[in-house]
Design a protein around this motif. Structure first.
Motif, PDB file in Angstrom:
ATOM      1  N   THR A  82       7.157   7.822  -3.620  1.00 36.72           N
ATOM      2  CA  THR A  82       7.173   9.217  -3.181  1.00 36.72           C
ATOM      3  C   THR A  82       8.123   9.382  -2.003  1.00 36.72           C
ATOM      4  N   ARG A  83       8.989  10.385  -2.083  1.00 36.13           N
ATOM      5  CA  ARG A  83       9.954  10.658  -1.025  1.00 36.13           C
ATOM      6  C   ARG A  83       9.259  11.289   0.179  1.00 36.13           C
ATOM      7  N   VAL A  84       9.625  10.837   1.356  1.00 31.63           N
ATOM      8  CA  VAL A  84       9.079  11.332   2.616  1.00 31.63           C
ATOM      9  C   VAL A  84      10.236  11.841   3.455  1.00 31.63           C
ATOM     10  N   GLN A  85      10.069  13.041   3.991  1.00 33.36           N
ATOM     11  CA  GLN A  85      11.098  13.624   4.846  1.00 33.36           C
ATOM     12  C   GLN A  85      10.605  13.703   6.288  1.00 33.36           C
ATOM     13  N   ALA A  86      11.551  13.715   7.188  1.00 37.81           N
ATOM     14  CA  ALA A  86      11.217  13.896   8.602  1.00 37.81           C
ATOM     15  C   ALA A  86      10.364  15.145   8.750  1.00 37.81           C
ATOM     16  N   GLY A  87       9.355  15.067   9.609  1.00 38.73           N
ATOM     17  CA  GLY A  87       8.466  16.192   9.850  1.00 38.73           C
ATOM     18  C   GLY A  87       7.189  16.147   9.031  1.00 38.73           C
ATOM     19  N   GLN A  88       7.146  15.282   8.029  1.00 39.22           N
ATOM     20  CA  GLN A  88       5.941  15.199   7.220  1.00 39.22           C
ATOM     21  C   GLN A  88       4.910  14.284   7.877  1.00 39.22           C
ATOM     22  N   GLN A  89       3.678  14.336   7.324  1.00 33.24           N
ATOM     23  CA  GLN A  89       2.573  13.544   7.857  1.00 33.24           C
ATOM     24  C   GLN A  89       1.976  12.702   6.732  1.00 33.24           C
ATOM     25  N   LEU A  90       1.806  11.425   7.013  1.00 36.46           N
ATOM     26  CA  LEU A  90       1.192  10.500   6.072  1.00 36.46           C
ATOM     27  C   LEU A  90      -0.176  10.117   6.621  1.00 36.46           C
ATOM     28  N   LEU A  91      -1.207  10.388   5.861  1.00 37.54           N
ATOM     29  CA  LEU A  91      -2.583  10.084   6.259  1.00 37.54           C
ATOM     30  C   LEU A  91      -3.087   8.936   5.420  1.00 37.54           C
ATOM     31  N   LEU A  92      -3.581   7.894   6.091  1.00 38.98           N
ATOM     32  CA  LEU A  92      -4.182   6.751   5.397  1.00 38.98           C
ATOM     33  C   LEU A  92      -5.691   6.818   5.621  1.00 38.98           C
ATOM     34  N   ILE A  93      -6.433   6.639   4.553  1.00 39.08           N
ATOM     35  CA  ILE A  93      -7.896   6.618   4.636  1.00 39.08           C
ATOM     36  C   ILE A  93      -8.360   5.357   3.937  1.00 39.08           C
ATOM     37  N   GLN A  94      -9.150   4.557   4.628  1.00 38.19           N
ATOM     38  CA  GLN A  94      -9.683   3.343   4.037  1.00 38.19           C
ATOM     39  C   GLN A  94     -11.136   3.571   3.693  1.00 38.19           C
ATOM     40  N   SER A  95     -11.471   3.328   2.429  1.00 34.66           N
ATOM     41  CA  SER A  95     -12.867   3.449   2.008  1.00 34.66           C
ATOM     42  C   SER A  95     -13.680   2.344   2.649  1.00 34.66           C
ATOM     43  N   VAL A  96     -14.892   2.694   3.043  1.00 30.46           N
ATOM     44  CA  VAL A  96     -15.783   1.719   3.647  1.00 30.46           C
ATOM     45  C   VAL A  96     -17.015   1.621   2.762  1.00 30.46           C
ATOM     46  N   ALA A  97     -17.265   0.429   2.256  1.00 27.34           N
ATOM     47  CA  ALA A  97     -18.421   0.234   1.386  1.00 27.34           C
ATOM     48  C   ALA A  97     -19.666  -0.002   2.237  1.00 27.34           C
ATOM     49  N   GLY A  98     -20.751   0.409   1.724  1.00 30.78           N
ATOM     50  CA  GLY A  98     -22.007   0.191   2.442  1.00 30.78           C
ATOM     51  C   GLY A  98     -23.183   0.425   1.497  1.00 30.78           C
ATOM     52  N   GLY A  99     -24.322   0.091   1.957  1.00 34.21           N
ATOM     53  CA  GLY A  99     -25.450   0.287   1.065  1.00 34.21           C
ATOM     54  C   GLY A  99     -26.727   0.448   1.819  1.00 34.21           C
TER      55      GLY A  99
END
Length: 99
Positions: A82-99
């Motif tokens: 995916t192309r990313v341009q200056a000014g954009q925002q990349l959000l990373l979310i890590q799933s957390v397993a639990g029980g």
């Protein structure tokens, strides 16, 4: 790559911030346009453990990590291409397993 440069903001989840010097927001200088993969390459160079937590040995984003470019899941776009341009925002979310 485009000709105008700028920055992309990368938002890091708390669980991964321990690998970025406790920084939850990273600013990456880009030369106009780049790809998600190239952006992650820069971050992996600066934060190697972070890089290994986000992508596997083949360079694919790990299945428990979700990546959104300006609110759109990159899996529905061109993935790490995916192309990313200056000014954009990349959000990373890590799933957390639990029980």
């Amino acid at each position: 790559m485009g000709d105008a440069g700028g920055t992309v903001t990368v938002l890091v989840p708390a669980v991964l911030a321990q690998h970025t010097g406790d920084r939850r927001e990273l600013t990456v200088q880009v030369p106009g346009t780049t790809t998600v993969a190239e952006l992650l390459d820069v971050l992996a160079r600066d934060y190697p453990i972070f890089g290994r937590r986000v992508r596997n040995e083949a360079g694919a984003i790990r299945r428990y990590v979700n990546c959104y470019l300006d609110g759109e899941d990159i899996r529905g776009l061109d993935g790490t291409g995916t192309r990313v341009q200056a000014g954009q925002q990349l959000l990373l979310i890590q799933s957390v397993a639990g029980g």
